[in-house]
Design a protein around this motif. Structure first.
Motif, PDB file in Angstrom:
ATOM      1  N   THR A 141       0.817  -9.284   6.526  1.00 56.07           N
ATOM      2  CA  THR A 141       1.525 -10.003   7.591  1.00 56.07           C
ATOM      3  C   THR A 141       1.466 -11.506   7.289  1.00 56.07           C
ATOM      4  O   THR A 141       0.671 -11.952   6.449  1.00 56.07           O
ATOM      5  N   ASP A 142       2.285 -12.285   8.003  1.00 54.52           N
ATOM      6  CA  ASP A 142       2.292 -13.734   7.789  1.00 54.52           C
ATOM      7  C   ASP A 142       0.921 -14.347   8.044  1.00 54.52           C
ATOM      8  O   ASP A 142       0.473 -15.231   7.311  1.00 54.52           O
ATOM      9  N   ARG A 143       0.225 -13.874   9.089  1.00 52.07           N
ATOM     10  CA  ARG A 143      -1.092 -14.428   9.409  1.00 52.07           C
ATOM     11  C   ARG A 143      -2.124 -14.050   8.348  1.00 52.07           C
ATOM     12  O   ARG A 143      -2.999 -14.844   7.996  1.00 52.07           O
ATOM     13  N   GLU A 144      -2.026 -12.832   7.816  1.00 51.06           N
ATOM     14  CA  GLU A 144      -2.934 -12.433   6.736  1.00 51.06           C
ATOM     15  C   GLU A 144      -2.699 -13.298   5.497  1.00 51.06           C
ATOM     16  O   GLU A 144      -3.645 -13.702   4.814  1.00 51.06           O
ATOM     17  N   ILE A 145      -1.445 -13.616   5.245  1.00 49.61           N
ATOM     18  CA  ILE A 145      -1.111 -14.506   4.136  1.00 49.61           C
ATOM     19  C   ILE A 145      -1.700 -15.891   4.384  1.00 49.61           C
ATOM     20  O   ILE A 145      -2.280 -16.508   3.485  1.00 49.61           O
ATOM     21  N   ASP A 146      -1.582 -16.386   5.619  1.00 48.27           N
ATOM     22  CA  ASP A 146      -2.124 -17.711   5.959  1.00 48.27           C
ATOM     23  C   ASP A 146      -3.621 -17.788   5.694  1.00 48.27           C
ATOM     24  O   ASP A 146      -4.114 -18.752   5.100  1.00 48.27           O
ATOM     25  N   VAL A 147      -4.367 -16.762   6.149  1.00 51.03           N
ATOM     26  CA  VAL A 147      -5.827 -16.828   5.992  1.00 51.03           C
ATOM     27  C   VAL A 147      -6.227 -16.640   4.525  1.00 51.03           C
ATOM     28  O   VAL A 147      -7.188 -17.260   4.060  1.00 51.03           O
ATOM     29  N   LEU A 148      -5.485 -15.827   3.775  1.00 51.37           N
ATOM     30  CA  LEU A 148      -5.798 -15.670   2.356  1.00 51.37           C
ATOM     31  C   LEU A 148      -5.486 -16.941   1.578  1.00 51.37           C
ATOM     32  O   LEU A 148      -6.222 -17.310   0.655  1.00 51.37           O
ATOM     33  N   ARG A 149      -4.419 -17.614   1.942  1.00 55.77           N
ATOM     34  CA  ARG A 149      -4.079 -18.872   1.273  1.00 55.77           C
ATOM     35  C   ARG A 149      -5.195 -19.893   1.498  1.00 55.77           C
ATOM     36  O   ARG A 149      -5.630 -20.588   0.574  1.00 55.77           O
ATOM     37  N   ALA A 150      -5.688 -19.965   2.742  1.00 51.31           N
ATOM     38  CA  ALA A 150      -6.776 -20.900   3.060  1.00 51.31           C
ATOM     39  C   ALA A 150      -8.063 -20.487   2.352  1.00 51.31           C
ATOM     40  O   ALA A 150      -8.833 -21.337   1.884  1.00 51.31           O
ATOM     41  N   THR A 151      -8.294 -19.181   2.236  1.00 52.63           N
ATOM     42  CA  THR A 151      -9.462 -18.685   1.496  1.00 52.63           C
ATOM     43  C   THR A 151      -9.382 -19.127   0.039  1.00 52.63           C
ATOM     44  O   THR A 151     -10.360 -19.601  -0.539  1.00 52.63           O
ATOM     45  N   GLY A 152      -8.204 -18.984  -0.541  1.00 52.57           N
ATOM     46  CA  GLY A 152      -8.004 -19.395  -1.934  1.00 52.57           C
ATOM     47  C   GLY A 152      -8.217 -20.879  -2.143  1.00 52.57           C
ATOM     48  O   GLY A 152      -8.547 -21.320  -3.247  1.00 52.57           O
ATOM     49  N   ASP A 153      -8.033 -21.669  -1.080  1.00 48.05           N
ATOM     50  CA  ASP A 153      -8.263 -23.119  -1.155  1.00 48.05           C
ATOM     51  C   ASP A 153      -9.738 -23.463  -0.962  1.00 48.05           C
ATOM     52  O   ASP A 153     -10.106 -24.638  -0.941  1.00 48.05           O
ATOM     53  N   GLY A 154     -10.569 -22.424  -0.742  1.00 46.63           N
ATOM     54  CA  GLY A 154     -12.012 -22.651  -0.680  1.00 46.63           C
ATOM     55  C   GLY A 154     -12.600 -22.834   0.711  1.00 46.63           C
ATOM     56  O   GLY A 154     -13.769 -23.185   0.852  1.00 46.63           O
ATOM     57  N   TYR A 155     -11.813 -22.590   1.758  1.00 49.29           N
ATOM     58  CA  TYR A 155     -12.321 -22.784   3.119  1.00 49.29           C
ATOM     59  C   TYR A 155     -13.110 -21.562   3.594  1.00 49.29           C
ATOM     60  O   TYR A 155     -12.793 -20.428   3.251  1.00 49.29           O
ATOM     61  N   SER A 156     -14.125 -21.814   4.413  1.00 50.13           N
ATOM     62  CA  SER A 156     -14.900 -20.726   5.020  1.00 50.13           C
ATOM     63  C   SER A 156     -14.102 -20.137   6.187  1.00 50.13           C
ATOM     64  O   SER A 156     -13.116 -20.736   6.638  1.00 50.13           O
ATOM     65  N   ALA A 157     -14.580 -18.991   6.701  1.00 51.49           N
ATOM     66  CA  ALA A 157     -13.891 -18.362   7.844  1.00 51.49           C
ATOM     67  C   ALA A 157     -13.864 -19.311   9.039  1.00 51.49           C
ATOM     68  O   ALA A 157     -12.850 -19.415   9.738  1.00 51.49           O
ATOM     69  N   ALA A 158     -14.970 -20.025   9.277  1.00 51.28           N
ATOM     70  CA  ALA A 158     -15.017 -20.960  10.406  1.00 51.28           C
ATOM     71  C   ALA A 158     -14.023 -22.105  10.213  1.00 51.28           C
ATOM     72  O   ALA A 158     -13.329 -22.513  11.155  1.00 51.28           O
ATOM     73  N   GLU A 159     -13.938 -22.609   8.981  1.00 52.51           N
ATOM     74  CA  GLU A 159     -12.990 -23.699   8.703  1.00 52.51           C
ATOM     75  C   GLU A 159     -11.549 -23.215   8.830  1.00 52.51           C
ATOM     76  O   GLU A 159     -10.686 -23.931   9.352  1.00 52.51           O
ATOM     77  N   ILE A 160     -11.295 -21.988   8.358  1.00 51.33           N
ATOM     78  CA  ILE A 160      -9.943 -21.421   8.475  1.00 51.33           C
ATOM     79  C   ILE A 160      -9.564 -21.297   9.948  1.00 51.33           C
ATOM     80  O   ILE A 160      -8.446 -21.621  10.354  1.00 51.33           O
ATOM     81  N   ALA A 161     -10.520 -20.830  10.762  1.00 52.85           N
ATOM     82  CA  ALA A 161     -10.268 -20.691  12.207  1.00 52.85           C
ATOM     83  C   ALA A 161      -9.869 -22.025  12.801  1.00 52.85           C
ATOM     84  O   ALA A 161      -8.905 -22.120  13.581  1.00 52.85           O
ATOM     85  N   GLY A 162     -10.574 -23.083  12.423  1.00 54.70           N
ATOM     86  CA  GLY A 162     -10.254 -24.420  12.945  1.00 54.70           C
ATOM     87  C   GLY A 162      -8.895 -24.902  12.479  1.00 54.70           C
ATOM     88  O   GLY A 162      -8.124 -25.459  13.264  1.00 54.70           O
ATOM     89  N   ARG A 163      -8.590 -24.677  11.196  1.00 52.07           N
ATOM     90  CA  ARG A 163      -7.312 -25.155  10.643  1.00 52.07           C
ATOM     91  C   ARG A 163      -6.119 -24.416  11.238  1.00 52.07           C
ATOM     92  O   ARG A 163      -5.058 -24.992  11.441  1.00 52.07           O
ATOM     93  N   LEU A 164      -6.289 -23.110  11.491  1.00 48.99           N
ATOM     94  CA  LEU A 164      -5.169 -22.295  11.985  1.00 48.99           C
ATOM     95  C   LEU A 164      -5.181 -22.106  13.502  1.00 48.99           C
ATOM     96  O   LEU A 164      -4.349 -21.389  14.045  1.00 48.99           O
TER      97      LEU A 164
END
Length: 200
Positions: A141-164
């Motif tokens: 899904t688009d949201r799964e793509i968003d979180v994987l893209r942020a993961t690939g950029d090196g962000y933690s789950a907490a940081e991804i939550a804040g960014r998105l």
């Protein structure tokens, strides 16, 4: 005169394109930006006729920058430059109302022509880019793509939550679903798998 803000993190390409565009009749580059955040600031400050922005930039990428700009300037005309127009990215760009999509390898004269087309109220998607939109085997899904893209950029789950602007538990759910769909054991493996399949 068509005013343009030009955003690209590759300084050599950006400077070369800015120089070539200003040689064309009827185009003036009012500002350059080296990343997504400076692209947002420059666009809101200069209010250009056309924003020419690279898709892949560090930090806030081209899509993220356009998303922010749309909140303040919903009618901003945008031409997106890309090396890899992945189907999911193209779909998201079209949903954001991006009017033009051109390959970064295009001739400057072609980019100039597309800028004029967009400024005239029309749309343009290069044929090689639009062909990719048809071939879409991505199960994410688009949201799964968003979180994987942020993961690939090196962000933690907490940081991804804040960014998105999501709850951390929601991010973990998206990552878990993405790992199941890609049959991988870690979120980093899932991100790598998705990149290798041109889904990000």
């Amino acid at each position: 005169m068509t005013s343009v803000v030009l955003a690209d993190d590759e300084a050599l390409l950006r400077k070369a394109l800015a120089a070539l565009l200003t040689l064309e009749d009827g185009i003036t580059v009012v500002a350059e930006a080296h990343d997504g955040e400076s692209a947002v600031r420059a666009t809101l400050r200069h209010r250009p006729d056309v924003l020419v922005i690279d898709l892949e930039m560090p930090g806030v990428d081209g899509l993220g920058a356009v998303e922010q700009i749309r909140r303040e300037r919903p009618d901003q005309v945008v031409l997106m430059l890309t090396r890899h127009a992945r189907p999911g990215v193209l779909r998201k760009a079209l949903r954001l109302g991006i009017q033009g999509f051109v390959s970064k390898s295009a001739e400057p004269a072609h980019i100039t022509s597309v800028i004029s087309t967009l400024h005239g109220g029309r749309r343009w998607i290069d044929p090689d880019v639009s062909a990719l939109a048809v071939v879409d085997d991505c199960p994410l899904t688009d949201r799964e793509i968003d979180v994987l893209r942020a993961t690939g950029d090196g962000y933690s789950a907490a940081e991804i939550a804040g960014r998105l602007h999501l709850a951390e538990g929601t991010v973990r759910n998206y990552l878990s679903h993405a790992m199941q769909k890609t049959q991988t054991r870690t979120r980093h493996e899932a991100a790598r798998y998705a990149r290798e399949h041109d889904w990000l």
